[in-house]
Write a protein that holds these residues in place. Sequence first.
Motif, PDB file in Angstrom:
ATOM      1  N   VAL A 187       0.942  -1.021  -0.223  1.00 54.80           N
ATOM      2  CA  VAL A 187       0.326   0.102   0.146  1.00 54.80           C
ATOM      3  C   VAL A 187       0.798   1.272  -0.028  1.00 54.80           C
ATOM      4  O   VAL A 187       1.516   1.217   1.399  1.00 54.80           O
ATOM      5  N   ALA A 188       0.444   2.471  -0.986  1.00 58.12           N
ATOM      6  CA  ALA A 188       1.437   2.641  -0.912  1.00 58.12           C
ATOM      7  C   ALA A 188       0.751   4.639  -0.232  1.00 58.12           C
ATOM      8  O   ALA A 188      -0.632   4.622  -0.012  1.00 58.12           O
ATOM      9  N   HIS A 189       1.343   5.232   0.331  1.00 56.97           N
ATOM     10  CA  HIS A 189       0.882   6.675   1.042  1.00 56.97           C
ATOM     11  C   HIS A 189       1.318   8.142   0.146  1.00 56.97           C
ATOM     12  O   HIS A 189       3.284   7.555   0.300  1.00 56.97           O
ATOM     13  N   PRO A 190       0.551   8.798  -0.008  1.00 56.58           N
ATOM     14  CA  PRO A 190       0.792   9.381  -0.831  1.00 56.58           C
ATOM     15  C   PRO A 190       2.203  11.178   0.077  1.00 56.58           C
ATOM     16  O   PRO A 190       2.865  11.848  -0.803  1.00 56.58           O
ATOM     17  N   VAL A 191       1.232  10.799   1.105  1.00 52.40           N
ATOM     18  CA  VAL A 191       2.459  11.484   1.825  1.00 52.40           C
ATOM     19  C   VAL A 191       3.989  11.174   2.743  1.00 52.40           C
ATOM     20  O   VAL A 191       4.922  11.908   2.855  1.00 52.40           O
ATOM     21  N   THR A 226      -8.027  14.953  -0.824  1.00 53.60           N
ATOM     22  CA  THR A 226      -9.105  15.000   0.499  1.00 53.60           C
ATOM     23  C   THR A 226      -9.205  13.122   0.146  1.00 53.60           C
ATOM     24  O   THR A 226      -9.801  12.791   1.605  1.00 53.60           O
ATOM     25  N   SER A 227      -9.178  12.298   0.173  1.00 50.11           N
ATOM     26  CA  SER A 227      -9.318  10.445   0.089  1.00 50.11           C
ATOM     27  C   SER A 227      -8.580  10.144   0.725  1.00 50.11           C
ATOM     28  O   SER A 227      -8.996   9.025   1.381  1.00 50.11           O
ATOM     29  N   HIS A 228      -7.633  10.535   0.958  1.00 51.94           N
ATOM     30  CA  HIS A 228      -6.282   9.776   1.692  1.00 51.94           C
ATOM     31  C   HIS A 228      -6.296  10.804   3.678  1.00 51.94           C
ATOM     32  O   HIS A 228      -5.820  10.717   4.340  1.00 51.94           O
ATOM     33  N   GLY A 229      -7.203  11.574   3.326  1.00 51.05           N
ATOM     34  CA  GLY A 229      -7.441  12.328   4.633  1.00 51.05           C
ATOM     35  C   GLY A 229      -7.277  13.925   5.039  1.00 51.05           C
ATOM     36  O   GLY A 229      -6.469  14.224   6.299  1.00 51.05           O
ATOM     37  N   LEU A 244      -2.704  10.764  -8.728  1.00 55.27           N
ATOM     38  CA  LEU A 244      -3.336  11.054  -8.496  1.00 55.27           C
ATOM     39  C   LEU A 244      -4.171  12.312  -8.477  1.00 55.27           C
ATOM     40  O   LEU A 244      -3.170  13.191  -9.805  1.00 55.27           O
ATOM     41  N   PRO A 245      -5.461  12.711  -8.203  1.00 53.24           N
ATOM     42  CA  PRO A 245      -5.698  13.662  -9.276  1.00 53.24           C
ATOM     43  C   PRO A 245      -5.345  15.222  -8.648  1.00 53.24           C
ATOM     44  O   PRO A 245      -5.149  15.273  -7.419  1.00 53.24           O
ATOM     45  N   LEU A 246      -5.263  15.702  -9.858  1.00 50.79           N
ATOM     46  CA  LEU A 246      -5.083  17.537  -9.323  1.00 50.79           C
ATOM     47  C   LEU A 246      -6.622  18.406  -8.652  1.00 50.79           C
ATOM     48  O   LEU A 246      -7.509  18.239  -9.745  1.00 50.79           O
ATOM     49  N   ARG A 247      -6.404  19.150  -8.473  1.00 51.71           N
ATOM     50  CA  ARG A 247      -7.180  19.247  -6.965  1.00 51.71           C
ATOM     51  C   ARG A 247      -8.131  20.250  -8.324  1.00 51.71           C
ATOM     52  O   ARG A 247      -9.500  20.307  -8.439  1.00 51.71           O
ATOM     53  N   LEU A 248      -7.638  21.188  -9.487  1.00 53.83           N
ATOM     54  CA  LEU A 248      -7.487  22.157 -10.208  1.00 53.83           C
ATOM     55  C   LEU A 248      -7.513  21.496 -11.357  1.00 53.83           C
ATOM     56  O   LEU A 248      -7.719  22.406 -12.541  1.00 53.83           O
ATOM     57  N   GLY A 249      -7.097  20.342 -11.684  1.00 57.73           N
ATOM     58  CA  GLY A 249      -7.053  20.135 -13.066  1.00 57.73           C
ATOM     59  C   GLY A 249      -6.013  20.505 -13.142  1.00 57.73           C
ATOM     60  O   GLY A 249      -5.284  21.411 -13.017  1.00 57.73           O
TER      61      GLY A 249
END
Length: 306
Positions: free
Chosen positions: A43-47, A259-262, A159-164
Amino acid sequence: MLPVLAPAPTVLPEAEWTARAGAHRQRMDTWLTPHQERRRTGVAHPVLDFLFTYYSETPARLRRWHPGVGVVLTGEAATERLGWPFYAEVGARDAAGEPVRGIGLDVPAFLAKRRASVGWVEGLLAGTASRPGQFGCFGMHEWAMLYRPGDGEVRHEQLPLRLGQAGTDAVVESHRVQCSHIDAFRFFTRAAEPRNTLRPTRDTQQQLEQPGCLHATMDLYKWAYKLGPAVPGELLADCFALAADVRELDMRASPYDLTSHGYAPVAVETPEGKAEYVAAQRGFADRGAVLRQRLLAVCRELLALG
């Protein structure tokens, strides 16, 4: 006769230093145990993965408490350390002035291999500490790493971009990009590089780093483990804890939607987000200033002994 460290070292009885070693391991396991479980399960953690991938110290070494330069450990348990790098038997005197045999940092061996590195780190830390913090970057280094990416320049594709992408590009274009840290700047996209007001290089690192920079603050952890085992375990853990907190802000203020990662975003494209970012940045700079001075003291003690 065993050599006695100069100046007179601090002598720790076995009960005291083993308790500190146990407390250090327990503290570090707050981060290390979840990391190793994630790694075991894939499981990867993006932070938090950044603390173990970009930074290279292993969990096993992070769990090892060191007393640091100028401290001698006594008792049978200390003899295990004779098999560890840069430890040796040294002579000292206890509180009553009686000679004791203990285990401590082999300063001549350490400096024979690392004196140049200690001197370079001392110069970097001292230069950084001498400058005022700059707090007007608003985390644009992370945005510049995603600005109009070319072939092979897309980072963290999952990871999606918040503003595209178009929104991300627009934020970069509406801000002054002024990154002073070479290890952030080197990840800028080719399109973003000319937008930076500075051209940091490895050769200019000692002249450009400043204490407001999040990456310079996170790097206190790097210098702590690179100076090991001359750095006390408590100082290493303090630097790691600060790096973990700074990394969270760095990513919350980035273009990514986490946000999906809290993680709630710090929207640095807004006045409110800028204010939140700068307030946290100043707090981290204050914490970092204290740790920087403690690391400088280690460097200077080592250099004085060599």
